[in-house]
Design a protein around this motif. Structure first.
Motif, PDB file in Angstrom:
ATOM      1  N   LEU A   7       0.827  -1.206   0.000  1.00  0.00           N
ATOM      2  CA  LEU A   7       0.000   0.000   0.000  1.00  0.00           C
ATOM      3  C   LEU A   7       0.861   1.255   0.000  1.00  0.00           C
ATOM      4  N   GLY A   8       0.396   2.292  -0.657  1.00  0.00           N
ATOM      5  CA  GLY A   8       1.081   3.579  -0.668  1.00  0.00           C
ATOM      6  C   GLY A   8       0.737   4.388   0.563  1.00  0.00           C
ATOM      7  N   PRO A   9       1.291   5.605   0.660  1.00  0.00           N
ATOM      8  CA  PRO A   9       1.086   6.442   1.845  1.00  0.00           C
ATOM      9  C   PRO A   9      -0.376   6.763   2.115  1.00  0.00           C
ATOM     10  N   GLN A  10      -1.205   6.801   1.095  1.00  0.00           N
ATOM     11  CA  GLN A  10      -2.644   7.066   1.315  1.00  0.00           C
ATOM     12  C   GLN A  10      -3.453   5.771   1.394  1.00  0.00           C
ATOM     13  N   GLY A  11      -2.753   4.665   1.534  1.00  0.00           N
ATOM     14  CA  GLY A  11      -3.440   3.393   1.648  1.00  0.00           C
ATOM     15  C   GLY A  11      -3.851   2.802   0.310  1.00  0.00           C
ATOM     16  N   SER A  49       4.951   3.832   6.505  1.00  0.00           N
ATOM     17  CA  SER A  49       5.749   4.085   7.712  1.00  0.00           C
ATOM     18  C   SER A  49       6.780   5.188   7.502  1.00  0.00           C
ATOM     19  N   ILE A  50       7.228   5.384   6.274  1.00  0.00           N
ATOM     20  CA  ILE A  50       8.226   6.431   6.013  1.00  0.00           C
ATOM     21  C   ILE A  50       7.642   7.799   6.345  1.00  0.00           C
ATOM     22  N   HIS A  51       6.364   7.950   6.073  1.00  0.00           N
ATOM     23  CA  HIS A  51       5.706   9.230   6.337  1.00  0.00           C
ATOM     24  C   HIS A  51       5.285   9.364   7.801  1.00  0.00           C
ATOM     25  N   ALA A  52       5.011   8.222   8.426  1.00  0.00           N
ATOM     26  CA  ALA A  52       4.468   8.256   9.784  1.00  0.00           C
ATOM     27  C   ALA A  52       5.543   8.185  10.865  1.00  0.00           C
ATOM     28  N   ALA A  53       6.730   7.687  10.522  1.00  0.00           N
ATOM     29  CA  ALA A  53       7.763   7.479  11.536  1.00  0.00           C
ATOM     30  C   ALA A  53       8.375   8.801  11.984  1.00  0.00           C
ATOM     31  N   GLY A  54       9.034   8.782  13.153  1.00  0.00           N
ATOM     32  CA  GLY A  54       9.775   9.951  13.633  1.00  0.00           C
ATOM     33  C   GLY A  54      11.181   9.935  13.067  1.00  0.00           C
ATOM     34  N   ASP A  55      12.180  10.026  13.950  1.00  0.00           N
ATOM     35  CA  ASP A  55      13.589  10.064  13.515  1.00  0.00           C
ATOM     36  C   ASP A  55      14.124   8.699  13.111  1.00  0.00           C
ATOM     37  N   GLU A  56      13.485   7.651  13.633  1.00  0.00           N
ATOM     38  CA  GLU A  56      14.020   6.307  13.428  1.00  0.00           C
ATOM     39  C   GLU A  56      13.018   5.435  12.706  1.00  0.00           C
ATOM     40  N   ILE A  57      13.552   4.455  11.993  1.00  0.00           N
ATOM     41  CA  ILE A  57      12.689   3.508  11.304  1.00  0.00           C
ATOM     42  C   ILE A  57      13.371   2.142  11.317  1.00  0.00           C
ATOM     43  N   HIS A  58      12.592   1.110  11.116  1.00  0.00           N
ATOM     44  CA  HIS A  58      13.112  -0.261  11.073  1.00  0.00           C
ATOM     45  C   HIS A  58      13.009  -0.797   9.654  1.00  0.00           C
ATOM     46  N   LEU A  59      13.983  -1.620   9.303  1.00  0.00           N
ATOM     47  CA  LEU A  59      13.985  -2.260   7.986  1.00  0.00           C
ATOM     48  C   LEU A  59      14.082  -3.764   8.201  1.00  0.00           C
ATOM     49  N   THR A  60      13.107  -4.489   7.693  1.00  0.00           N
ATOM     50  CA  THR A  60      13.145  -5.946   7.838  1.00  0.00           C
ATOM     51  C   THR A  60      13.387  -6.600   6.489  1.00  0.00           C
ATOM     52  N   GLU A  61      13.746  -7.863   6.582  1.00  0.00           N
ATOM     53  CA  GLU A  61      13.935  -8.666   5.371  1.00  0.00           C
ATOM     54  C   GLU A  61      12.660  -9.489   5.212  1.00  0.00           C
ATOM     55  N   GLY A  62      11.766  -9.005   4.408  1.00  0.00           N
ATOM     56  CA  GLY A  62      10.520  -9.746   4.201  1.00  0.00           C
ATOM     57  C   GLY A  62       9.324  -9.062   4.824  1.00  0.00           C
ATOM     58  N   GLU A  63       8.193  -9.215   4.140  1.00  0.00           N
ATOM     59  CA  GLU A  63       6.970  -8.518   4.524  1.00  0.00           C
ATOM     60  C   GLU A  63       6.429  -8.971   5.877  1.00  0.00           C
ATOM     61  N   LEU A  64       6.495 -10.268   6.155  1.00  0.00           N
ATOM     62  CA  LEU A  64       5.849 -10.757   7.376  1.00  0.00           C
ATOM     63  C   LEU A  64       6.585 -10.273   8.623  1.00  0.00           C
ATOM     64  N   ASP A  65       7.916 -10.133   8.524  1.00  0.00           N
ATOM     65  CA  ASP A  65       8.670  -9.588   9.656  1.00  0.00           C
ATOM     66  C   ASP A  65       8.281  -8.123   9.898  1.00  0.00           C
ATOM     67  N   ARG A  66       8.015  -7.416   8.823  1.00  0.00           N
ATOM     68  CA  ARG A  66       7.571  -6.032   8.962  1.00  0.00           C
ATOM     69  C   ARG A  66       6.210  -5.981   9.663  1.00  0.00           C
ATOM     70  N   ILE A  67       5.350  -6.909   9.335  1.00  0.00           N
ATOM     71  CA  ILE A  67       4.029  -6.945   9.966  1.00  0.00           C
ATOM     72  C   ILE A  67       4.176  -7.164  11.482  1.00  0.00           C
ATOM     73  N   VAL A  68       5.131  -8.002  11.871  1.00  0.00           N
ATOM     74  CA  VAL A  68       5.368  -8.243  13.305  1.00  0.00           C
ATOM     75  C   VAL A  68       5.828  -6.957  13.999  1.00  0.00           C
ATOM     76  N   LEU A  69       6.768  -6.241  13.389  1.00  0.00           N
ATOM     77  CA  LEU A  69       7.254  -5.000  14.025  1.00  0.00           C
ATOM     78  C   LEU A  69       6.156  -3.940  14.080  1.00  0.00           C
ATOM     79  N   ARG A  70       5.330  -3.850  13.058  1.00  0.00           N
ATOM     80  CA  ARG A  70       4.207  -2.897  13.085  1.00  0.00           C
ATOM     81  C   ARG A  70       3.218  -3.276  14.183  1.00  0.00           C
ATOM     82  N   LYS A  71       3.027  -4.573  14.364  1.00  0.00           N
ATOM     83  CA  LYS A  71       2.095  -5.059  15.381  1.00  0.00           C
ATOM     84  C   LYS A  71       2.519  -4.590  16.781  1.00  0.00           C
TER      85      LYS A  71
END
Ligand SMILES: [Zn+2]
Length: 153
Positions: A7-11, A49-71
């Motif tokens: 999804l893009g920044p506007q969903g 997340s690039i638009h919503a994050a503050g100074d820091e962001i996380h980068l995962t290898e794979g979509e499902l790991d990203r879903i876990v960190l967002r959770k």
């Protein structure tokens, strides 16, 4: 297959990738474990997340790991493997003071970590020992991920 919308920044949907959930030899069935729409350019997952994050962001290898960190509430993006990290992705993350890199604890993962850390001075690898982000979360819950990040800081 599990459909994974990008999804893009506007969903708005940018593309959809598919993950086969069967435990079989995917090639024998004419597809891969992960499947991309033909001709689709490689994209970063979770760019909202690039638009919503503050100074820091996380980068995962794979979509499902990203879903876990967002959770657990952390803004994150994902690239599906070292071959999918491109210069434009570096530019997308260049504004962050810290990019935590959660590669899988294997050879492909360490290649991704090396590539990202060479292209972004703000990148900081998080060392995982029990498995990837999802496996670490399942084994030790949110605290295991917090501990890994604190050890990397
Ligand atoms: Zn399959």
């Amino acid at each position: 297959m599990l459909a994974i919308p990008y999804l893009g920044p506007q969903g708005q949907p940018l593309t959809i990738r598919f993950r086969c959930l069967q435990k079989h030899q995917h090639r024998e069935y004419g597809h891969g474990k992960y499947n991309t729409v033909a001709g689709d350019p490689p994209r970063m997952y979770g760019v909202d997340s690039i638009h919503a994050a503050g100074d820091e962001i996380h980068l995962t290898e794979g979509e499902l790991d990203r879903i876990v960190l967002r959770k657990i509430g952390w803004h994150s993006v994902a690239v599906p493997g070292v071959e999918m990290w491109f210069a434009r992705h570096r530019r997308m993350l260049a504004g962050f003071s810290r990019v935590w890199v959660w590669s899988d604890p294997d050879e492909a993962g360490s290649k991704l970590t090396t590539k990202v850390c060479r292209s972004l001075r703000s990148a900081k690898p998080v060392r995982l020992q029990r498995g990837d982000v999802t496996e670490t979360y399942i084994a030790g819950s949110e605290q295991a991920l917090i501990d890994a990040m604190e050890a990397a800081a």
